[in-house]
Design an enzyme around this catalytic site. Sequence first.
Site, PDB file in Angstrom:
ATOM      1  N   TYR A 157     -15.025  -6.267  -3.568  1.00  0.00           N
ATOM      2  CA  TYR A 157     -14.373  -5.740  -2.099  1.00  0.00           C
ATOM      3  C   TYR A 157     -14.736  -6.524  -1.100  1.00  0.00           C
ATOM      4  O   TYR A 157     -14.147  -7.170  -0.297  1.00  0.00           O
ATOM      5  CB  TYR A 157     -14.401  -4.346  -1.925  1.00  0.00           C
ATOM      6  CG  TYR A 157     -13.883  -3.716  -0.784  1.00  0.00           C
ATOM      7  CD1 TYR A 157     -12.401  -3.436  -0.653  1.00  0.00           C
ATOM      8  CD2 TYR A 157     -14.546  -3.534   0.367  1.00  0.00           C
ATOM      9  CE1 TYR A 157     -11.838  -2.962   0.135  1.00  0.00           C
ATOM     10  CE2 TYR A 157     -13.990  -2.916   1.405  1.00  0.00           C
ATOM     11  CZ  TYR A 157     -12.659  -2.409   1.471  1.00  0.00           C
ATOM     12  OH  TYR A 157     -12.051  -2.014   2.652  1.00  0.00           O
TER      13      TYR A 157
HETATM   14  P1  NAD Z   1      -5.201   3.718   1.537  1.00  0.00           P
HETATM   15  O1  NAD Z   1      -5.546   3.744   0.005  1.00  0.00           O
HETATM   16  O2  NAD Z   1      -4.906   5.048   2.134  1.00  0.00           O
HETATM   17  O3  NAD Z   1      -4.036   2.750   1.725  1.00  0.00           O
HETATM   18  C1  NAD Z   1      -3.838   1.563   0.928  1.00  0.00           C
HETATM   19  C2  NAD Z   1      -2.217   1.619   0.878  1.00  0.00           C
HETATM   20  O4  NAD Z   1      -2.142   0.255   0.089  1.00  0.00           O
HETATM   21  C3  NAD Z   1      -1.744   2.535  -0.315  1.00  0.00           C
HETATM   22  O5  NAD Z   1      -0.603   3.126   0.141  1.00  0.00           O
HETATM   23  C4  NAD Z   1      -1.458   1.583  -1.583  1.00  0.00           C
HETATM   24  O6  NAD Z   1      -0.254   2.276  -2.463  1.00  0.00           O
HETATM   25  C5  NAD Z   1      -1.321   0.262  -1.151  1.00  0.00           C
HETATM   26  N1  NAD Z   1      -1.615  -0.817  -1.975  1.00  0.00           N
HETATM   27  C6  NAD Z   1      -2.419  -0.870  -2.791  1.00  0.00           C
HETATM   28  N2  NAD Z   1      -2.303  -2.062  -3.553  1.00  0.00           N
HETATM   29  C7  NAD Z   1      -1.153  -2.553  -3.239  1.00  0.00           C
HETATM   30  C8  NAD Z   1      -0.401  -3.755  -3.745  1.00  0.00           C
HETATM   31  N3  NAD Z   1      -0.751  -4.440  -4.572  1.00  0.00           N
HETATM   32  N4  NAD Z   1       1.005  -3.978  -2.980  1.00  0.00           N
HETATM   33  C9  NAD Z   1       1.319  -3.097  -2.211  1.00  0.00           C
HETATM   34  N5  NAD Z   1       0.467  -1.966  -1.624  1.00  0.00           N
HETATM   35  C10 NAD Z   1      -0.593  -1.731  -2.388  1.00  0.00           C
HETATM   36  O7  NAD Z   1      -6.416   3.037   2.247  1.00  0.00           O
HETATM   37  P2  NAD Z   1      -6.683   2.581   3.635  1.00  0.00           P
HETATM   38  O8  NAD Z   1      -8.099   3.386   3.816  1.00  0.00           O
HETATM   39  O9  NAD Z   1      -5.666   3.053   4.562  1.00  0.00           O
HETATM   40  O10 NAD Z   1      -6.905   1.336   3.716  1.00  0.00           O
HETATM   41  C11 NAD Z   1      -6.206   0.345   4.756  1.00  0.00           C
HETATM   42  C12 NAD Z   1      -6.850  -0.977   4.646  1.00  0.00           C
HETATM   43  O11 NAD Z   1      -8.243  -0.783   5.395  1.00  0.00           O
HETATM   44  C13 NAD Z   1      -7.476  -1.713   3.382  1.00  0.00           C
HETATM   45  O12 NAD Z   1      -6.973  -2.984   3.627  1.00  0.00           O
HETATM   46  C14 NAD Z   1      -8.801  -1.264   3.543  1.00  0.00           C
HETATM   47  O13 NAD Z   1      -9.567  -2.175   2.654  1.00  0.00           O
HETATM   48  C15 NAD Z   1      -9.134  -1.173   4.660  1.00  0.00           C
HETATM   49  N6  NAD Z   1     -10.221  -0.691   5.255  1.00  0.00           N
HETATM   50  C16 NAD Z   1     -10.299   0.827   4.927  1.00  0.00           C
HETATM   51  C17 NAD Z   1     -11.718   1.451   5.047  1.00  0.00           C
HETATM   52  C18 NAD Z   1     -11.681   2.892   4.913  1.00  0.00           C
HETATM   53  O14 NAD Z   1     -12.779   3.271   5.117  1.00  0.00           O
HETATM   54  N7  NAD Z   1     -10.714   3.658   4.941  1.00  0.00           N
HETATM   55  C19 NAD Z   1     -12.678   0.714   5.758  1.00  0.00           C
HETATM   56  C20 NAD Z   1     -12.672  -0.598   6.100  1.00  0.00           C
HETATM   57  C21 NAD Z   1     -11.540  -1.121   5.627  1.00  0.00           C
END
Ligand code: NAD
Length: 250
Positions: A157
């Site tokens: 990641y």
């Molecule tokens: P989440 O799991 O709620 O949402 C991620 C979405 O991506 C889901 O709806 C999932 O179905 C979709 N997804 C996964 N693989 C996929 C694919 N191959 N094709 C299409 N869709 C796909 O997660 P989130 O917390 O909303 O994360 C959103 C972004 O923020 C991500 O890039 C994550 O790495 C980043 N991020 C999140 C956090 C956190 O703590 N939540 C922190 C830093 C960065």
Amino acid sequence: MPTIFAERFAGRSAVITGGASGIGLAVAQRLIQEGGRVSVWDRDPAQIEAARASIPALHGQTVDVADPAAVDRAARSTIEAHGGVDILITSAAITGPNMTAWDYPVEDWRLVIDININGVFYCNKALVPHMLERNYGRIVNIASIAGKEGNPNASAYSTSKAAVIGLTKSLGKELAKTGITVNCVTPAAVRTAIFKQMSQEHIDFMLSKIPMARFGEVDEVAALICWIASEECSFTTAAVFDVSGGRATY
Ligand code: NAD
């Protein structure tokens, strides 16, 4: 409560990958509230339906961003359906398991790289030529503080998010003399469905690193992303925006 700027995205069309959940969904909701049209590309059709049930104006397509042919098809059909795409937010990502790099299963490593790096590349690549034709675009790639610092027990990641920062910097400079800006954001931990993919130990570790001593809220991240995705953010490209409760030191 976020301050809603009613007409900020009037006439604008956005694609949000992974927009059926979490941060992407919060951005989708705000873009629509502020007059934009949103097409969510997500691999989870049930999640898209659930999102559409709460936000009827949301359009959704089942797309696996790790499949470049599917991304190209989605780009063509969204451009046709919405008359163009002005904004791309790449939110789709997975965490992969929490374990040391030397124990990391090769298949899990490949999946994280394929979705989190290659997926972002395919989506950027598919929509930039269209944005160039219109000489306007706002791309916001979602990276992570993990990409700056390298979290232990999250090497795939962290590596993938460092790559998103690198891609954003290269592409932003390539497009700097056009009307397209390319930036990324690096959130610290925000409680969303993605937490289900992590161990409790890892979640506790992430919280312990945040000087504000709390998780971020999706609306806080969406507020920053929406400003970067707006016309107003016009003299910043190839940049990395922090949203980490004080964790980032650069
Ligand atoms: P989440 O799991 O709620 O949402 C991620 C979405 O991506 C889901 O709806 C999932 O179905 C979709 N997804 C996964 N693989 C996929 C694919 N191959 N094709 C299409 N869709 C796909 O997660 P989130 O917390 O909303 O994360 C959103 C972004 O923020 C991500 O890039 C994550 O790495 C980043 N991020 C999140 C956090 C956190 O703590 N939540 C922190 C830093 C960065």
